[in-house]
Design a protein around this motif. Structure first.
Motif, mmCIF file in Angstrom:
data_model
loop_
_atom_site.group_PDB
_atom_site.id
_atom_site.type_symbol
_atom_site.label_atom_id
_atom_site.label_comp_id
_atom_site.label_asym_id
_atom_site.label_seq_id
_atom_site.Cartn_x
_atom_site.Cartn_y
_atom_site.Cartn_z
ATOM 1 N N ASN A 49 11.396 -10.106 -11.971
ATOM 2 C CA ASN A 49 11.285 -9.040 -10.986
ATOM 3 C C ASN A 49 12.071 -9.411 -9.736
ATOM 4 O O ASN A 49 12.178 -10.591 -9.381
ATOM 5 C CB ASN A 49 9.821 -8.798 -10.613
ATOM 6 C CG ASN A 49 9.033 -8.215 -11.762
ATOM 7 O OD1 ASN A 49 9.554 -7.441 -12.559
ATOM 8 N ND2 ASN A 49 7.759 -8.582 -11.851
ATOM 9 N N PHE A 50 12.620 -8.426 -9.092
ATOM 10 C CA PHE A 50 13.358 -8.671 -7.849
ATOM 11 C C PHE A 50 12.927 -7.643 -6.827
ATOM 12 O O PHE A 50 12.984 -6.431 -7.076
ATOM 13 C CB PHE A 50 14.864 -8.592 -8.073
ATOM 14 C CG PHE A 50 15.673 -8.898 -6.832
ATOM 15 C CD1 PHE A 50 16.074 -10.192 -6.564
ATOM 16 C CD2 PHE A 50 16.007 -7.897 -5.931
ATOM 17 C CE1 PHE A 50 16.810 -10.492 -5.430
ATOM 18 C CE2 PHE A 50 16.747 -8.175 -4.791
ATOM 19 C CZ PHE A 50 17.141 -9.479 -4.536
ATOM 20 N N VAL A 51 12.481 -8.113 -5.694
ATOM 21 C CA VAL A 51 12.087 -7.237 -4.598
ATOM 22 C C VAL A 51 13.100 -7.411 -3.476
ATOM 23 O O VAL A 51 13.260 -8.515 -2.944
ATOM 24 C CB VAL A 51 10.662 -7.556 -4.097
ATOM 25 C CG1 VAL A 51 10.306 -6.654 -2.926
ATOM 26 C CG2 VAL A 51 9.658 -7.406 -5.229
ATOM 27 N N LEU A 52 13.816 -6.356 -3.164
ATOM 28 C CA LEU A 52 14.808 -6.427 -2.098
ATOM 29 C C LEU A 52 14.097 -6.633 -0.770
ATOM 30 O O LEU A 52 13.263 -5.818 -0.376
ATOM 31 C CB LEU A 52 15.639 -5.150 -2.051
ATOM 32 C CG LEU A 52 16.839 -5.157 -1.096
ATOM 33 C CD1 LEU A 52 17.900 -6.130 -1.598
ATOM 34 C CD2 LEU A 52 17.417 -3.748 -0.980
ATOM 35 N N VAL A 59 23.917 -9.338 -5.983
ATOM 36 C CA VAL A 59 24.184 -10.319 -7.037
ATOM 37 C C VAL A 59 22.884 -10.948 -7.509
ATOM 38 O O VAL A 59 22.641 -11.100 -8.715
ATOM 39 C CB VAL A 59 25.156 -11.403 -6.529
ATOM 40 C CG1 VAL A 59 25.316 -12.507 -7.565
ATOM 41 C CG2 VAL A 59 26.511 -10.794 -6.211
ATOM 42 N N CYS A 60 22.039 -11.327 -6.567
ATOM 43 C CA CYS A 60 20.774 -11.962 -6.940
ATOM 44 C C CYS A 60 19.871 -10.991 -7.704
ATOM 45 O O CYS A 60 19.158 -11.401 -8.634
ATOM 46 C CB CYS A 60 20.065 -12.475 -5.694
ATOM 47 S SG CYS A 60 20.936 -13.832 -4.882
ATOM 48 N N LYS A 61 19.913 -9.720 -7.335
ATOM 49 C CA LYS A 61 19.130 -8.721 -8.065
ATOM 50 C C LYS A 61 19.627 -8.603 -9.491
ATOM 51 O O LYS A 61 18.824 -8.565 -10.449
ATOM 52 C CB LYS A 61 19.220 -7.373 -7.350
ATOM 53 C CG LYS A 61 18.474 -6.249 -8.071
ATOM 54 C CD LYS A 61 18.605 -4.933 -7.314
ATOM 55 C CE LYS A 61 17.875 -3.819 -8.051
ATOM 56 N NZ LYS A 61 17.997 -2.514 -7.314
ATOM 57 N N SER A 62 20.946 -8.562 -9.661
ATOM 58 C CA SER A 62 21.522 -8.452 -11.001
ATOM 59 C C SER A 62 21.143 -9.658 -11.850
ATOM 60 O O SER A 62 20.771 -9.513 -13.024
ATOM 61 C CB SER A 62 23.040 -8.329 -10.898
ATOM 62 O OG SER A 62 23.635 -8.317 -12.171
ATOM 63 N N GLN A 63 21.234 -10.854 -11.271
ATOM 64 C CA GLN A 63 20.868 -12.060 -12.015
ATOM 65 C C GLN A 63 19.397 -12.049 -12.407
ATOM 66 O O GLN A 63 19.038 -12.436 -13.526
ATOM 67 C CB GLN A 63 21.185 -13.299 -11.190
ATOM 68 C CG GLN A 63 22.657 -13.649 -11.119
ATOM 69 C CD GLN A 63 22.890 -15.030 -10.563
ATOM 70 O OE1 GLN A 63 22.167 -15.500 -9.685
ATOM 71 N NE2 GLN A 63 23.903 -15.714 -11.074
ATOM 72 N N ALA A 64 18.542 -11.602 -11.489
ATOM 73 C CA ALA A 64 17.109 -11.570 -11.778
ATOM 74 C C ALA A 64 16.806 -10.609 -12.927
ATOM 75 O O ALA A 64 16.035 -10.926 -13.836
ATOM 76 C CB ALA A 64 16.337 -11.168 -10.524
ATOM 77 N N LEU A 65 17.425 -9.440 -12.900
ATOM 78 C CA LEU A 65 17.178 -8.461 -13.951
ATOM 79 C C LEU A 65 17.691 -8.947 -15.298
ATOM 80 O O LEU A 65 17.058 -8.722 -16.335
ATOM 81 C CB LEU A 65 17.832 -7.130 -13.583
ATOM 82 C CG LEU A 65 17.255 -6.423 -12.344
ATOM 83 C CD1 LEU A 65 18.026 -5.140 -12.048
ATOM 84 C CD2 LEU A 65 15.776 -6.119 -12.531
ATOM 85 N N GLN A 66 18.853 -9.628 -15.292
ATOM 86 C CA GLN A 66 19.379 -10.178 -16.536
ATOM 87 C C GLN A 66 18.466 -11.262 -17.101
ATOM 88 O O GLN A 66 18.366 -11.427 -18.314
ATOM 89 C CB GLN A 66 20.776 -10.735 -16.309
ATOM 90 C CG GLN A 66 21.847 -9.672 -16.089
ATOM 91 C CD GLN A 66 23.231 -10.264 -15.914
ATOM 92 O OE1 GLN A 66 23.513 -11.345 -16.413
ATOM 93 N NE2 GLN A 66 24.085 -9.564 -15.192
#
Length: 963
Positions: free
Chosen positions: A64-67, A53-60
């Motif tokens: 950048n999102f680093v898992l 969810v946090c990755k999706s929000q960051a991309l929107q």
């Protein structure tokens, strides 16, 4: 004859089980074990789903999102830009895991909860009914109830993959029909399924035709089983003795060679169910459900009677100051809660995440009415305690006594359960002779009531001390000097290093170790003219007579003293010497990521060693068990957990056993007779220091009881219906007539017997009848508190139940998405080109479309609802995006929470336009549409229905989703 009687057989079986259980040693699965527990599966799946969810929000948002690797509470919170909410994330995850374990504790022998005995349809009903309850609870912002229900249904869902033959049939993906009530569970085995297996590892005991024909079966558990059916297996399954079983609960189980595969698929199934909840409630609400967006909470309980206008104005002032200073920062409160009370009215509880809305709610408060002195303060506080997140700082503003003192025990019980802190701002202490004017007029003359104020109300004082809060006595003119505590104590990273209450007063020396992780160290002292000296680790001292000394500034207002040391070096041992002739409290707090969470638990032995969180006081004169979770990362390790007597510094140490990473079982062989708190000391491994000691204190005071109240598991309640709540009261002390009181925070009609007669050391059963109003909304939760008091009033206990009100679900059909037109004008430079989609979303005769939103994609979405020629509401969707964002996942949700997920992926190099029908396209564009079914209420969702397929033009439009 005897063995053919089902009741006799069941009694014999249960007796055998009890004999076996008595010889077992209970221990949690060690964290280093290779076997996966329900708690491991739940933990892993929630971390993965939340990170997604946090990755999706960051991309929107174009970030950048680093898992993070590995996924931990701290790493996920940090990657989600919410490091301050790590403790709330941990607390929410614990709540879900606790209620997952609860199923094995309370429903160990109820087959549908575990998919035993081929109970596939009843098992699925448990999941789908619970899934509906979770979504309704989130819709009503009843997150605690949602977490409890989520934990329960996850246990049942996960057991399917261990107890059935799904894995043996070669399946490596979850069975989606388990969360879809309208879909069939076909091919359930209707004949023999297993042959005996006498070896330790039962490979091949499931009959080959069962596997070849993909017949679904599960193990039977109990005294006996139908001929030729599979057994669950294990020591406690008598039906498997000499036969073997098929469960995969651990590596040593009969089918333990498939344990890791079953756990992996169960994890994927847990993520699938979480994804369904996310689709139904949205990303923001999903994160709130997980506690990840939870930072600090501002919660005010405010007296709105006629004399409180100045106090209300001060609340507005301090709230505005906090909001204005923290808006847009990491310290911005994530939730605002307001509970007004008057006489005879109180409530409702108002909550919002919008600071401007909260300001409007405060501005709407008017001070009026009142008449007589006491007000409904404790009723308002009860609402706040049940409606706020656990461990919330609650601030009560009043200048009057409590009219509803009968709720004192109930409020105390809720304080112990929620571990929330209550601080009272009392502006009556110096107002002798003040008159309060009533709005009531008799014979044309306004009546005036006069009251003399006693010193601090003992009810408020006792509740503040029990919660670890403050009871601050000020005049209305000096109230503003005391409200600074609100900004300090409402921080989400606030920790308590030490606290003590001395009533009656006595001179005493205290010591507190402050570790290097602590910032903004603050000391609070309350009392009437105490004399104290504070000495820093470097030996610098300052007495209460020096308001501005070498350590810092001492601020005093009424009975409240605040010290914030301003010296540079604060790490080390601090010393406090206090002398007073009046009762006093001392509390040392600071900000730190290092803290601990804990629950009193009851352990069970049996088929699946488990535990249940106590919802009442622990039994007196016996051992007690805590489950402690450390917060702050893997470098934080406790070395000592103690129960500290509230009236002294005496303490009892427990025995620690690490049962999972960062989680410890602590057993105390004895327990303080009076009130006590919990203290944890340990080490923080860091690059700055290889041996950094820390200590933390629980603010809440607890106590044990010789009276016990046991409640049975309850389901959901329906609007307009009655629900019966059975309970048992027992005592290991003297008998007599025990007083019973029952209250709930929704003021629902409740019927119960006001007394129960017990013999010495005896017990008795009784019931409560709760009537839910017809207008109660689905998702509303009601907290019921049951009190039992000994005949002489010297001892009491409570039980707290939380029920969800859920109306029967009649709409299981998901919305339908139908593509109308698609235009892709994508060139080599995606930044300079766009694509768009138009679609219609309908729900037929269902409950109606509630929302359509983007689950994946960075474009713009616009919706309009119109009435079609056939009288059906149609939601018209227009989506446009840069070609750099080629994936779109739309979610349509109806009012019952049924979900349609519509997925589209665009890959194009030339402009193309398509409509349905007719279709106009130019040049070469590839538009790929696939389906990714999700569900709500267990419903597989349809998506864009097939419109056309033109392969010769290079345009491929497939249906987004198929029932």
């Amino acid at each position: 004859m005897i063995m053919t009687n089902p009741l006799i057989k069941e009694l014999i079986y249960m007796h055998l089980i009890m004999i076996l259980m008595a010889g077992q040693t209970l221990a949690f699965m060690p964290f280093w074990s290779k076997s996966k527990t329900h708690q491991d599966i739940t933990h892993d799946a929630i971390l993965q789903a939340t990170a997604d969810v946090c990755k999706s929000q960051a991309l929107q948002d174009g970030r950048n999102f680093v898992l993070p690797e590995p996924l931990t509470i701290m790493s996920v919170a940090g990657s989600c830009y919410a490091p301050d909410s790590a403790k709330d994330f941990q607390r929410s995850l614990n709540k879900i895991k606790h209620h997952n374990a609860w199923v094995d504790f309370w429903h160990a022998f109820h087959h549908p909860y575990h998919f035993d005995n081929e109970s596939f349809l009843p098992g699925r009903q448990i999941i789908t009914n619970g899934l509906s309850a979770v979504k309704y609870n989130v819709k009503q912002q009843s997150y605690q109830a949602a977490r409890e229900e989520l934990g329960k249904i996850l246990h049942t869902l996960q057991d399917f993959y261990s107890h059935s033959n799904w894995i043996e049939m070669g399946k490596s993906e979850p069975y989606p029909n388990l969360i879809k009530p309208e879909t069939p569970i076909n091919n359930i085995a209707d004949s023999e399924t297993c042959k005996p297996c006498n070896s330790n590892v039962c490979v091949g005991n499931i009959l080959e035709p069962v596997i070849a024909q993909q017949k679904l079966t599960s193990g039977y558990f109990g005294f006996s089983k139908p001929k030729g059916k599979c057994s669950h297996g294990g020591l406690f399954d008598v039906s498997s003795w000499g036969q073997g079983g098929i469960n995969k609960d651990k590596l040593s189980s009969d089918h333990g060679y498939l344990h890791e595969t079953a756990a992996s698929v169960a994890t994927a199934a847990t993520k699938e169910l979480l994804q369904d909840i996310r689709a139904a409630v949205g990303d923001s609400e999903f994160l709130r459900l997980m506690g990840l967006s939870q930072t600090s909470v501002l919660c005010f309980v405010i007296d709105t009677t006629g004399s409180m206008s100045d106090d209300i104005a001060e609340v507005r002032r301090v709230t505005s100051a906090i909001i204005d200073s923290k808006t847009g920062t990491a310290a911005q409160p994530s939730e605002y809660i307001l509970v007004p009370f008057n006489d005879p009215d109180y409530g409702p509880l108002l909550r919002t995440t919008d600071p401007n809305v909260f300001k409007q709610q405060l501005n709407a408060l008017e001070a009026s009415g009142g008449g007589d002195d006491p007000e409904m303060c404790l009723s308002g506080l009860q609402l706040a305690l049940t409606g706020s997140p656990p461990q919330t700082e609650i601030f009560v503003f009043t200048d009057a006594d409590a009219k509803d003192k009968s709720l004192t025990s109930t409020v105390r019980a809720l304080i112990e359960i929620t571990k929330s802190k209550v601080t009272f701002m009392l502006t009556n202490i110096f107002s002798f002779g003040r008159r309060r004017r009533s709005a009531k007029a008799i014979d044309g003359q306004q009546q005036v009531s006069t009251r003399l104020f006693n010193p601090l109300n003992p009810v408020y004082q006792d509740l503040a001390q029990a919660s670890g809060g403050q009871a601050i006595e000020v005049t209305k003119g000096t109230l503003s000097q005391a409200t600074d505590i609100i900004a300090v104590t409402s921080r989400s990273t606030l920790v308590t290093l030490f606290q003590a209450v001395r009533n009656p007063a006595k001179a005493e020396n205290f010591s507190v170790f402050v570790d290097s992780s602590v910032q903004n160290l603050t000391i609070y002292i309350t009392g009437n003219s105490p004399y104290y000296t504070i000495t820093s680790p470097s030996g610098v001292s300052q007495s209460s007579a020096e308001l501005n000394g070498t350590l810092g500034l001492i601020e005093t207002v009424g009975n409240f003293y605040t010290v914030q040391p301003n010296i540079a070096e604060q790490t080390g041992l601090w010393l406090f010497n206090i002398t007073s002739t009046q009762p006093y409290t001392i509390k040392v707090v600071g900000q730190s990521e290092v803290d601990f969470l804990f629950e009193f638990v009851e352990l069970s032995q049996g088929l699946h060693p488990s535990y249940a969180v106590l919802k009442s006081r622990a039994a007196a004169k016996t051992n007690v068990t805590l489950l402690v979770s450390m917060v702050g990362g893997d470098s934080v390790r406790p070395t000592e957990v103690s129960l500290v007597e509230a009236s002294s510094s005496n303490s009892l140490k427990g025995t620690l056993e690490e049962v999972a990473s960062g989680q410890y079982l602590v057993i105390f062989n004895s327990i303080p007779a009076g009130e006590f708190t919990v203290r944890v000391a340990g080490q923080i491994s860091s690059t700055r220091s290889s041996d950094n000691t820390f200590q933390r204190h629980s603010p809440t005071q607890f106590q044990t009881s010789s009276v016990t109240i046991t409640t049975e598991p309850v389901g959901t309640a329906e609007p307009g219906k009655q629900i019966t709540l059975p309970f048992t009261v027992a005592t290991n002390g003297s008998g007599g007539s025990f007083s019973i009181s029952v209250s709930n925070d929704r003021n629902f009609d409740t019927r119960f017997n006001t007394s129960i007669t017990l013999e010495s050391g005896g017990s008795a059963n009784d019931t409560i009848t709760l009537t839910v109003p017809e207008n109660a909304s689905s998702g509303t939760d009601v907290t019921v508190t049951i009190q039992a008091e000994a005949p002489d009033g010297s001892d009491s206990n409570y039980a707290v139940l939380r029920l969800a009100v859920i109306a029967p679900v009649t709409d299981f059909t998901p919305p339908v998405c139908e593509a109308v037109s698609i235009n892709a004008n994508c060139s080599g430079n995606c930044n300079l080109s766009t694509w768009y989609l138009t679609a219609n979303v309908t729900d037929g005769n269902g409950s109606g479309i509630q929302s359509v939103r983007v689950l994946q994609g960075n474009g713009n979405l616009n919706t309009t609802t119109v009435l079609s020629d056939t009288g059906v509401n149609v939601t018209m969707v227009v989506y446009n995006s840069s070609c750099c964002s080629s994936d779109l996942e739309l979610v349509a949700v109806d009012a019952e929470g049924n979900v349609a997920t519509c997925f589209k992926s665009v890959r194009a190099t030339e402009p193309s336009t398509s409509t349905a029908p007719p279709v106009t396209t130019t040049n070469t564009t590839t538009i790929t549409t696939t389906s990714r079914p999700t569900s709500t209420n267990g419903v597989e969702c349809s998506s864009f229905l097939p419109v056309f397929l033109w392969l010769n033009l290079g345009v491929s439009l497939y249906q987004f989703m198929q029932l």
